[in-house]
Design an enzyme around this catalytic site. Structure first.
Site, PDB file in Angstrom:
ATOM      1  N   LYS A  47       0.863  -1.189   0.000  1.00 11.37           N
ATOM      2  CA  LYS A  47       0.000   0.000   0.000  1.00 11.37           C
ATOM      3  C   LYS A  47       0.901   1.240   0.000  1.00 11.37           C
ATOM      4  O   LYS A  47       1.888   1.303   0.759  1.00 11.37           O
ATOM      5  CB  LYS A  47      -0.882  -0.080   1.252  1.00 11.37           C
ATOM      6  CG  LYS A  47      -1.770   1.092   1.514  1.00 11.37           C
ATOM      7  CD  LYS A  47      -3.061   1.054   0.743  1.00 11.37           C
ATOM      8  CE  LYS A  47      -3.803   2.376   0.922  1.00 11.37           C
ATOM      9  NZ  LYS A  47      -4.707   2.706  -0.147  1.00 11.37           N
ATOM     10  N   ASN A  75     -13.382   3.958  -4.722  1.00 12.11           N
ATOM     11  CA  ASN A  75     -12.887   4.198  -3.369  1.00 12.11           C
ATOM     12  C   ASN A  75     -12.418   5.629  -3.248  1.00 12.11           C
ATOM     13  O   ASN A  75     -11.992   6.242  -4.234  1.00 12.11           O
ATOM     14  CB  ASN A  75     -11.750   3.223  -3.034  1.00 12.11           C
ATOM     15  CG  ASN A  75     -10.417   3.703  -3.567  1.00 12.11           C
ATOM     16  OD1 ASN A  75      -9.686   4.420  -2.900  1.00 12.11           O
ATOM     17  ND2 ASN A  75     -10.078   3.322  -4.798  1.00 12.11           N
ATOM     18  N   SER A 138      -0.381   8.407  -9.737  1.00  8.94           N
ATOM     19  CA  SER A 138      -1.621   8.102 -10.447  1.00  8.94           C
ATOM     20  C   SER A 138      -2.877   8.048  -9.590  1.00  8.94           C
ATOM     21  O   SER A 138      -3.961   7.837 -10.140  1.00  8.94           O
ATOM     22  CB  SER A 138      -1.445   6.767 -11.184  1.00  8.94           C
ATOM     23  OG  SER A 138      -0.762   5.806 -10.388  1.00  8.94           O
ATOM     24  N   CYS A 139      -2.798   8.237  -8.276  1.00 11.72           N
ATOM     25  CA  CYS A 139      -4.014   8.223  -7.461  1.00 11.72           C
ATOM     26  C   CYS A 139      -4.889   9.407  -7.892  1.00 11.72           C
ATOM     27  O   CYS A 139      -4.427  10.554  -7.896  1.00 11.72           O
ATOM     28  CB  CYS A 139      -3.652   8.324  -5.979  1.00 11.72           C
ATOM     29  SG  CYS A 139      -5.112   8.451  -4.934  1.00 11.72           S
ATOM     30  N   LYS A 177       3.767   3.844 -11.909  1.00 14.92           N
ATOM     31  CA  LYS A 177       2.357   3.440 -12.060  1.00 14.92           C
ATOM     32  C   LYS A 177       1.566   4.606 -12.643  1.00 14.92           C
ATOM     33  O   LYS A 177       1.503   5.687 -12.049  1.00 14.92           O
ATOM     34  CB  LYS A 177       1.790   2.994 -10.713  1.00 14.92           C
ATOM     35  CG  LYS A 177       0.352   2.503 -10.817  1.00 14.92           C
ATOM     36  CD  LYS A 177      -0.076   1.804  -9.548  1.00 14.92           C
ATOM     37  CE  LYS A 177      -1.516   1.388  -9.580  1.00 14.92           C
ATOM     38  NZ  LYS A 177      -1.934   0.725  -8.341  1.00 14.92           N
ATOM     39  N   ASN A 204      -3.897   2.686 -12.751  1.00 14.65           N
ATOM     40  CA  ASN A 204      -4.498   2.993 -11.466  1.00 14.65           C
ATOM     41  C   ASN A 204      -6.002   3.212 -11.715  1.00 14.65           C
ATOM     42  O   ASN A 204      -6.492   2.993 -12.819  1.00 14.65           O
ATOM     43  CB  ASN A 204      -3.834   4.239 -10.855  1.00 14.65           C
ATOM     44  CG  ASN A 204      -3.935   4.247  -9.329  1.00 14.65           C
ATOM     45  OD1 ASN A 204      -4.980   3.918  -8.770  1.00 14.65           O
ATOM     46  ND2 ASN A 204      -2.875   4.612  -8.648  1.00 14.65           N
ATOM     47  N   THR A 205      -6.739   3.651 -10.732  1.00 12.57           N
ATOM     48  CA  THR A 205      -8.204   3.728 -10.859  1.00 12.57           C
ATOM     49  C   THR A 205      -8.647   4.887 -11.762  1.00 12.57           C
ATOM     50  O   THR A 205      -7.917   5.842 -11.983  1.00 12.57           O
ATOM     51  CB  THR A 205      -8.827   3.906  -9.468  1.00 12.57           C
ATOM     52  OG1 THR A 205      -8.149   4.971  -8.802  1.00 12.57           O
ATOM     53  CG2 THR A 205      -8.722   2.645  -8.652  1.00 12.57           C
ATOM     54  N   CYS A 351     -29.399 -22.063 -30.078  1.00  7.91           N
ATOM     55  CA  CYS A 351     -30.438 -21.053 -29.850  1.00  7.91           C
ATOM     56  C   CYS A 351     -31.520 -21.635 -28.924  1.00  7.91           C
ATOM     57  O   CYS A 351     -32.023 -22.732 -29.156  1.00  7.91           O
ATOM     58  CB  CYS A 351     -31.056 -20.625 -31.179  1.00  7.91           C
ATOM     59  SG  CYS A 351     -32.379 -19.420 -30.978  1.00  7.91           S
ATOM     60  N   CYS A 354     -34.865 -17.381 -26.988  1.00 10.72           N
ATOM     61  CA  CYS A 354     -35.165 -16.334 -25.989  1.00 10.72           C
ATOM     62  C   CYS A 354     -35.642 -15.024 -26.618  1.00 10.72           C
ATOM     63  O   CYS A 354     -36.160 -14.158 -25.926  1.00 10.72           O
ATOM     64  CB  CYS A 354     -33.950 -16.087 -25.095  1.00 10.72           C
ATOM     65  SG  CYS A 354     -32.617 -15.180 -25.925  1.00 10.72           S
ATOM     66  N   CYS A 383     -29.372  -8.406 -43.214  1.00 11.36           N
ATOM     67  CA  CYS A 383     -28.402  -8.259 -42.107  1.00 11.36           C
ATOM     68  C   CYS A 383     -27.208  -7.411 -42.546  1.00 11.36           C
ATOM     69  O   CYS A 383     -26.696  -7.569 -43.649  1.00 11.36           O
ATOM     70  CB  CYS A 383     -27.919  -9.659 -41.684  1.00 11.36           C
ATOM     71  SG  CYS A 383     -26.589  -9.603 -40.462  1.00 11.36           S
ATOM     72  N   CYS A 393     -26.900 -12.005 -27.241  1.00 10.81           N
ATOM     73  CA  CYS A 393     -27.181 -13.449 -27.133  1.00 10.81           C
ATOM     74  C   CYS A 393     -26.496 -14.027 -25.888  1.00 10.81           C
ATOM     75  O   CYS A 393     -25.274 -13.968 -25.762  1.00 10.81           O
ATOM     76  CB  CYS A 393     -26.667 -14.181 -28.372  1.00 10.81           C
ATOM     77  SG  CYS A 393     -26.898 -15.972 -28.239  1.00 10.81           S
TER      78      CYS A 393
END
Ligand SMILES: Cc1cc2nc3c(=O)[nH]c(=O)nc-3n(C[C@H](O)[C@H](O)[C@H](O)COP(=O)(O)O)c2cc1C
Length: 404
Positions: A47, A75, A138-139, A177, A204-205, A351, A354, A383, A393
């Site tokens: 951390k 977070n 990068s936080c 990072k 990172n996030t 198939c 559905c 198509c 699908c």
């Protein structure tokens, strides 16, 4: 499958397997990291540690669900809550002493744009016995307000400066990072390499607002102050399976721009399959946070077995032999072939009737699918080969063929 097939060389280090805990709560202290090490993880990034320990808001995690399924998390927590000294004098030496010898321990550090802090932290972590250093530039939340984290990572000049400073403080492998909260990661990665990075970690996030409790008009996660104050929230970092496409994009782009540079892939890795995806776009080690937080360290067993079985089935004799395998098949949109036309074909055996494809094609496509005898049938002359039917699908019953 022998376990040594899972070994990989990364930035001058030999990993027993490519799986590491990323810098996050599962790597918050020696007790956690040692438990993961004994279960078979290849390494861990601690951390992130900075000069001052963090005091975090509570609550600080929020969920994105589809029905009952968790598909993402954000977070608003910051860095290690323990002082630097606890890591250097106790936890790092303890982990190095008690973990299996080939377990790799990476020290994640963060400081301000002033170079001195980076040099000092890199040097202190090196003396404490870490195997490598990762720079957290990068936080996306909290840190940028203090001109740290993504504030640095969004500016190539600052990235080069702080990498150069950390380089002065250590001879260990040095990773940077990177943040996905940029339009183009390549110039930032280039700055890190020019500053002396041996490898890159991404991602990172992703900066986010995870959702709103509409009953109280309050964004998640609720950070409570003293009663009776109303909870408040802020922008956080999004992670988990939903960010994987963003991670794969950035990792592939830096891998294509800097062939041969070691990359540690991060972002939504949750099983052997998503791990192989990251290897194939150029990562050679893999870092995991959310999947370990949701399902525990025990996922390592299934990931090691799964990747081993995949390698055997496909004839890959090493982790390295999978690295970058998909990159030659990524090109520009302009270079993609547009002709001859492809059309959808439904497998009658698969198939289940559905009707999901019929409905989707009627309203979001070219009105080319109808039911016949309890299965979906494509009118191939209408198509357009867009792929929507295959997207909706649930039974993988659709393939694409050239128009006869
Ligand atoms: C609660 C939490 C805390 C985190 N803390 C850190 C941190 O201190 N340093 C860091 O570099 N990344 C941190 N991260 C980011 C993760 O290491 C990782 O880059 C990100 O979550 C994407 O990986 P994932 O999809 O496997 O979670 C944190 C993530 C979470 C969810």
């Amino acid at each position: 499958m022998t376990l040594d097939k899972l070994e990989v060389e990364f930035a001058g280090l030999r990993f027993r397997n490519p799986f590491m805990l990323s810098s996050a709560p599962p790597a918050m202290d020696a007790r956690h990291i040692l438990r993961a090490a004994r279960l078979g993880w290849g390494g861990a990034v601690i951390k992130t540690v900075t000069e001052e320990p963090t005091v975090d808001p509570r609550v600080r995690l929020g969920a994105l669900r589809q029905g009952k399924n968790l598909i993402g998390m954000n977070n608003i927590e910051l860095l290690s809550r323990e002082p630097l000294k606890t890591w250097t004098d106790d936890w790092i030496p303890t982990i190095k002493r008690e973990a299996p010898e080939d377990f790799i321990l990476v020290a994640s550090i963060m400081s301000s744009p002033e170079p001195e802090g980076w040099e000092a932290l890199a040097s202190t972590m090196t003396a404490a016995g870490a195997d490598a250093i990762e720079l957290n530039v990068s936080c996306p939340h909290g840190s940028p307000e203090k001109h740290m984290g993504a504030f640095i990572g969004q500016n190539p000049d600052l990235v080069k400066d702080v990498t150069r400073a950390a380089r002065k403080g250590t001879d260990l492998p040095l990773l940077v990072k990177l943040t996905p909260n940029v339009t183009d990661m390549v110039p930032i990665a280039e700055a890190a390499i020019e500053g002396g990075a041996d490898g890159l970690s991404a991602i990172n996030t992703v900066e986010s607002l995870i959702g709103i409790d509409v009953e109280t008009a309050t964004p998640h996660p609720f950070a409570y102050g003293d009663a009776p104050s109303e909870p408040m929230s802020t922008y956080g970092g999004f992670c988990g399976p939903s960010v994987r496409p963003i991670g794969l994009r950035f990792v592939s782009q830096i891998a294509r721009a800097f062939p041969g540079t070691p990359i540690s892939g991060i972002g939504g890795i949750e099983d052997w399959h998503s791990a192989v995806e990251y290897l194939m776009v150029g990562a050679s080690t893999l870092q995991i946070c959310t999947a370990a937080m949701w399902m525990g360290y025990g996922i390592i067993k299934e990931m090691l077995e799964g990747i081993g079985q995949f390698m055997e089935r496909k004839g890959y004799d090493s982790i390295q032999s999978m690295v970058g395998k998909a990159l030659p098949k990524i090109t520009s949109w302009t270079a993609l072939p547009k002709l001859p036309p492809l059309v959808a074909k439904v497998s009658e055996e698969r198939c289940t009737g559905c009707k999901k494809c019929v409905i989707a094609c009627a309203d979001g496509g070219y009105v080319a699918i109808q039911m016949s005898g309890g299965v979906a049938v494509v009118k191939q002359d209408i198509c357009d080969g867009c792929g929507l039917c295959a997207v909706v699908c649930p039974d993988s019953a659709i393939e694409f063929v050239h128009l006869q």
